[in-house]
Design a protein around this motif. Structure first.
Motif, PDB file in Angstrom:
ATOM      1  N   MET A   1      -9.621  -1.647  -3.973  1.00  0.00           N
ATOM      2  CA  MET A   1      -8.948  -0.372  -4.160  1.00  0.00           C
ATOM      3  C   MET A   1      -8.254   0.040  -2.881  1.00  0.00           C
ATOM      4  SD  MET A   1     -10.708   3.233  -5.325  1.00  0.00           S
ATOM      5  CE  MET A   1     -11.938   3.262  -4.041  1.00  0.00           C
ATOM      6  N   GLU A   2      -8.972  -0.008  -1.718  1.00  0.00           N
ATOM      7  CA  GLU A   2      -8.387   0.510  -0.509  1.00  0.00           C
ATOM      8  C   GLU A   2      -7.562  -0.517   0.236  1.00  0.00           C
ATOM      9  OE1 GLU A   2     -12.511  -0.914   0.563  1.00  0.00           O
ATOM     10  OE2 GLU A   2     -11.529   0.130  -1.065  1.00  0.00           O
ATOM     11  N   ASP A   3      -7.730  -1.814  -0.077  1.00  0.00           N
ATOM     12  CA  ASP A   3      -7.032  -2.845   0.668  1.00  0.00           C
ATOM     13  C   ASP A   3      -5.758  -3.225  -0.055  1.00  0.00           C
ATOM     14  OD1 ASP A   3      -6.145  -4.974   2.038  1.00  0.00           O
ATOM     15  OD2 ASP A   3      -7.957  -6.188   1.854  1.00  0.00           O
ATOM     16  N   LYS A   4      -4.614  -2.745   0.426  1.00  0.00           N
ATOM     17  CA  LYS A   4      -3.340  -3.025  -0.222  1.00  0.00           C
ATOM     18  C   LYS A   4      -2.438  -3.862   0.672  1.00  0.00           C
ATOM     19  CE  LYS A   4      -3.796   1.169  -2.884  1.00  0.00           C
ATOM     20  NZ  LYS A   4      -3.231   2.430  -3.318  1.00  0.00           N
ATOM     21  N   ASN A   5      -3.016  -4.379   1.794  1.00  0.00           N
ATOM     22  CA  ASN A   5      -2.263  -5.200   2.725  1.00  0.00           C
ATOM     23  C   ASN A   5      -0.984  -4.525   3.163  1.00  0.00           C
ATOM     24  OD1 ASN A   5      -4.216  -7.140   2.592  1.00  0.00           O
ATOM     25  ND2 ASN A   5      -3.050  -8.557   1.321  1.00  0.00           N
ATOM     26  N   ILE A   6      -1.049  -3.237   3.419  1.00  0.00           N
ATOM     27  CA  ILE A   6       0.093  -2.493   3.906  1.00  0.00           C
ATOM     28  C   ILE A   6      -0.356  -1.622   5.049  1.00  0.00           C
ATOM     29  CG2 ILE A   6       1.365  -2.448   1.729  1.00  0.00           C
ATOM     30  CD1 ILE A   6       0.183   0.227   1.133  1.00  0.00           C
ATOM     31  N   SER A   7       0.575  -1.215   5.871  1.00  0.00           N
ATOM     32  CA  SER A   7       0.227  -0.375   7.006  1.00  0.00           C
ATOM     33  C   SER A   7       0.480   1.085   6.668  1.00  0.00           C
ATOM     34  CB  SER A   7       1.080  -0.773   8.219  1.00  0.00           C
ATOM     35  OG  SER A   7       2.446  -0.620   7.920  1.00  0.00           O
ATOM     36  N   CYS A   8      -0.126   1.950   7.451  1.00  0.00           N
ATOM     37  CA  CYS A   8       0.076   3.378   7.269  1.00  0.00           C
ATOM     38  C   CYS A   8       1.012   3.888   8.342  1.00  0.00           C
ATOM     39  CB  CYS A   8      -1.262   4.117   7.365  1.00  0.00           C
ATOM     40  SG  CYS A   8      -2.347   3.793   5.974  1.00  0.00           S
ATOM     41  N   ARG A  16       3.790   1.952  -0.287  1.00  0.00           N
ATOM     42  CA  ARG A  16       3.196   1.150  -1.342  1.00  0.00           C
ATOM     43  C   ARG A  16       4.133   0.056  -1.825  1.00  0.00           C
ATOM     44  NH1 ARG A  16      -1.217   3.398  -2.115  1.00  0.00           N
ATOM     45  NH2 ARG A  16      -1.540   5.603  -1.888  1.00  0.00           N
ATOM     46  N   THR A  17       3.522  -1.057  -2.194  1.00  0.00           N
ATOM     47  CA  THR A  17       4.230  -2.075  -2.951  1.00  0.00           C
ATOM     48  C   THR A  17       3.453  -2.333  -4.220  1.00  0.00           C
ATOM     49  OG1 THR A  17       3.059  -3.799  -1.743  1.00  0.00           O
ATOM     50  CG2 THR A  17       5.254  -3.227  -0.958  1.00  0.00           C
ATOM     51  N   LEU A  18       4.132  -2.347  -5.360  1.00  0.00           N
ATOM     52  CA  LEU A  18       3.478  -2.596  -6.646  1.00  0.00           C
ATOM     53  C   LEU A  18       3.777  -4.015  -7.080  1.00  0.00           C
ATOM     54  CD1 LEU A  18       4.184   0.643  -8.676  1.00  0.00           C
ATOM     55  CD2 LEU A  18       2.083  -0.052  -7.578  1.00  0.00           C
ATOM     56  N   LEU A  19       2.880  -4.935  -6.710  1.00  0.00           N
ATOM     57  CA  LEU A  19       3.038  -6.333  -7.105  1.00  0.00           C
ATOM     58  C   LEU A  19       4.405  -6.866  -6.710  1.00  0.00           C
ATOM     59  CD1 LEU A  19       1.458  -6.158 -10.659  1.00  0.00           C
ATOM     60  CD2 LEU A  19       0.338  -6.538  -8.480  1.00  0.00           C
ATOM     61  N   ALA A  20       4.859  -6.506  -5.531  1.00  0.00           N
ATOM     62  CA  ALA A  20       6.182  -6.937  -5.076  1.00  0.00           C
ATOM     63  C   ALA A  20       6.232  -8.447  -5.039  1.00  0.00           C
ATOM     64  CB  ALA A  20       6.465  -6.360  -3.698  1.00  0.00           C
ATOM     65  N   GLY A  21       7.378  -8.989  -5.345  1.00  0.00           N
ATOM     66  CA  GLY A  21       7.553 -10.432  -5.353  1.00  0.00           C
ATOM     67  C   GLY A  21       6.977 -11.034  -6.614  1.00  0.00           C
ATOM     68  N   ALA A  22       5.633 -11.016  -6.761  1.00  0.00           N
ATOM     69  CA  ALA A  22       4.991 -11.631  -7.919  1.00  0.00           C
ATOM     70  C   ALA A  22       5.441 -10.987  -9.211  1.00  0.00           C
ATOM     71  CB  ALA A  22       3.471 -11.537  -7.793  1.00  0.00           C
ATOM     72  N   LEU A 256     -15.846 -10.186 -10.443  1.00  0.00           N
ATOM     73  CA  LEU A 256     -14.993  -9.558  -9.439  1.00  0.00           C
ATOM     74  C   LEU A 256     -14.131 -10.624  -8.774  1.00  0.00           C
ATOM     75  CD1 LEU A 256     -17.689  -7.315  -7.680  1.00  0.00           C
ATOM     76  CD2 LEU A 256     -16.127  -6.641  -9.507  1.00  0.00           C
ATOM     77  N   LEU A 257     -12.816 -10.414  -8.762  1.00  0.00           N
ATOM     78  CA  LEU A 257     -11.890 -11.365  -8.157  1.00  0.00           C
ATOM     79  C   LEU A 257     -11.189 -10.730  -6.971  1.00  0.00           C
ATOM     80  CD1 LEU A 257     -10.216 -12.931 -11.331  1.00  0.00           C
ATOM     81  CD2 LEU A 257     -12.158 -13.814 -10.018  1.00  0.00           C
ATOM     82  N   ARG A 258     -10.833 -11.557  -5.991  1.00  0.00           N
ATOM     83  CA  ARG A 258     -10.150 -11.079  -4.802  1.00  0.00           C
ATOM     84  C   ARG A 258      -9.322 -12.208  -4.211  1.00  0.00           C
ATOM     85  NH1 ARG A 258     -11.448  -6.247  -3.284  1.00  0.00           N
ATOM     86  NH2 ARG A 258     -10.807  -5.354  -1.297  1.00  0.00           N
ATOM     87  N   GLY A 259      -8.245 -11.879  -3.490  1.00  0.00           N
ATOM     88  CA  GLY A 259      -7.402 -12.880  -2.849  1.00  0.00           C
ATOM     89  C   GLY A 259      -7.949 -13.285  -1.496  1.00  0.00           C
ATOM     90  N   SER A 260      -7.721 -14.529  -1.120  1.00  0.00           N
ATOM     91  CA  SER A 260      -8.252 -15.050   0.141  1.00  0.00           C
ATOM     92  C   SER A 260      -7.597 -14.409   1.362  1.00  0.00           C
ATOM     93  CB  SER A 260      -8.049 -16.567   0.204  1.00  0.00           C
ATOM     94  OG  SER A 260      -6.666 -16.896   0.076  1.00  0.00           O
ATOM     95  N   GLU A 261      -6.403 -13.838   1.206  1.00  0.00           N
ATOM     96  CA  GLU A 261      -5.690 -13.250   2.335  1.00  0.00           C
ATOM     97  C   GLU A 261      -5.796 -11.729   2.371  1.00  0.00           C
ATOM     98  OE1 GLU A 261      -1.762 -14.898   3.094  1.00  0.00           O
ATOM     99  OE2 GLU A 261      -2.234 -16.556   1.739  1.00  0.00           O
ATOM    100  N   GLU A 262      -6.628 -11.162   1.550  1.00  0.00           N
ATOM    101  CA  GLU A 262      -6.857  -9.721   1.621  1.00  0.00           C
ATOM    102  C   GLU A 262      -8.254  -9.456   2.155  1.00  0.00           C
ATOM    103  OE1 GLU A 262      -7.084  -7.581  -2.128  1.00  0.00           O
ATOM    104  OE2 GLU A 262      -7.276  -9.459  -3.217  1.00  0.00           O
ATOM    105  N   PRO A 289      -6.966 -18.160  -3.958  1.00  0.00           N
ATOM    106  CA  PRO A 289      -5.921 -18.206  -2.925  1.00  0.00           C
ATOM    107  C   PRO A 289      -4.854 -17.139  -3.181  1.00  0.00           C
ATOM    108  CG  PRO A 289      -6.374 -20.407  -3.775  1.00  0.00           C
ATOM    109  CD  PRO A 289      -7.071 -19.439  -4.683  1.00  0.00           C
ATOM    110  N   GLY A 290      -4.472 -16.397  -2.123  1.00  0.00           N
ATOM    111  CA  GLY A 290      -3.378 -15.448  -2.288  1.00  0.00           C
ATOM    112  C   GLY A 290      -3.611 -14.134  -1.587  1.00  0.00           C
ATOM    113  N   THR A 291      -2.543 -13.349  -1.530  1.00  0.00           N
ATOM    114  CA  THR A 291      -2.581 -12.009  -0.973  1.00  0.00           C
ATOM    115  C   THR A 291      -3.042 -11.013  -2.035  1.00  0.00           C
ATOM    116  OG1 THR A 291      -0.298 -11.571  -1.624  1.00  0.00           O
ATOM    117  CG2 THR A 291      -0.641 -12.579   0.554  1.00  0.00           C
TER     118      THR A 291
END
Length: 311
Positions: A1-8, A16-22, A256-262, A289-291
């Motif tokens: 929830m809190e980890d969006k791989n973005i800076s403040c 925010r990015t909503l599934l950008a790229g993918a 529970l699933l999560r990306g390796s780069e988050e 694997p993934g962000t």
């Protein structure tokens, strides 16, 4: 929830990015909020003895600010492969909200269904594009929007009343003609993953796959303080938004699933799992694997594999 791989930004507002790229979505603007001091995150997270569904019947969130969902976005259309429907969200079904439903033909042979809760705080066509593997695998899929999103009615509450919307969408989906109520599955990404955990503590699904979910609302709103709209002086407000506090309330097998780069599964997630397992409910986790955003296609594929075990 809190980890969006973005800076403040320096003033504390998140971009925010909503599934950008993918998913092919654009960066969304954020609704400004009042500056707030950092929250005190409890060192020891409480364990509630009351079932979450029962607790919800006795609790009503107190909103100090009436705001729309904190991402600017356009009105909802109908993306390819979807049927635009409305479902009765809001308190006691008082708000009509848009959802997208995959095309299917009702038949005597009942079909399994997936309720997918999107990430971020707005609904976009890119979210729907990620749903295709579900209907290719034989599942009917419903992707609901939530209160205050995309110009719709309702006040954003930061996960609590949105959980009521998710539960209303589940009821809508399972009561469609040709849907097998005993094979109603739940999945969601990021904010939707957080809602997936809360919803699966409030009612029973066949199985659930929260992706990149948060379990501790103190951490989320400490990072995204611009989204704080409820009475943050009341600890119960945070407890009712934190699935880690209601681990024994989980009502279905969960992966529970999560990306390796988050941000990795942390002590809060481990505590949630221990509390769930202590109640005899199956829960497991997996890193793909993934962000944070890029992991979604692989997570959808993995969720189908998981759901197939229960179909």
């Amino acid at each position: 929830m809190e980890d969006k791989n973005i800076s403040c930004s320096p003033n504390g507002l998140s971009r925010r990015t909503l599934l950008a790229g993918a998913a092919g979505l654009s960066v969304a603007a954020v609704l400004p909020g009042a500056a707030r001091a950092s929250l005190t995150i409890p060192e020891s997270l409480p364990l509630e003895t009351q079932d979450y569904a029962e607790a919800r019947t006795h609790f009503r969130t107190r909103l100090l600010r009436r705001i729309s969902a904190p991402e600017l976005s356009g009105p909802l259309g109908t993306p390819p492969g979807a049927t635009r429907v409305t479902y009765p969200g809001g308190p006691h079904g008082s708000i009509e909200l848009v959802a997208w439903l995959s095309h299917y033909e009702p038949s005597k042979k009942l079909k399994p269904a997936v309720l997918f809760l999107h990430g971020g705080n707005a609904t976009g066509d890119g979210h729907w594009a990620l749903m295709k593997p579900y209907w290719d695998a034989g599942y009917v899929v419903l992707l609901p929007s939530f209160r205050g999103e995309n110009g719709q009615k309702g006040d954003y509450s930061g996960f609590y009343d949105e959980t009521a919307d998710a539960l209303a969408a589940a009821s809508y989906l399972e009561n469609l003609p040709g849907i097998d109520k005993d094979r109603l599955f739940l999945a969601g990404h990021s904010n939707g993953g957080t809602l997936s955990l809360l919803a699966s503590m409030a009612r029973k699904f066949r199985a659930a796959v929260p992706m990149s979910a948060g379990v501790n609302s103190w951490r989320y709103f400490n990072r995204y303080s611009d989204e704080l709209c409820f009475d943050d002086a009341n600890p119960k407000e945070f407890i009712m938004r934190s699935s880690v506090c209601f681990g024994p309330s989980l009502k279905c097998p969960t992966l529970l699933l999560r990306g390796s780069e988050e941000r990795p599964f942390d002590a809060d997630h481990k505590l949630l799992m221990n509390r769930v397992l202590s109640a005899g409910i199956m829960i497991d986790n997996m890193v793909l694997p993934g962000t944070h955003n890029g992991v979604v296609p692989a997570a959808v594929a993995q969720s189908i594999h998981f759901f197939d075990h229960f179909s």
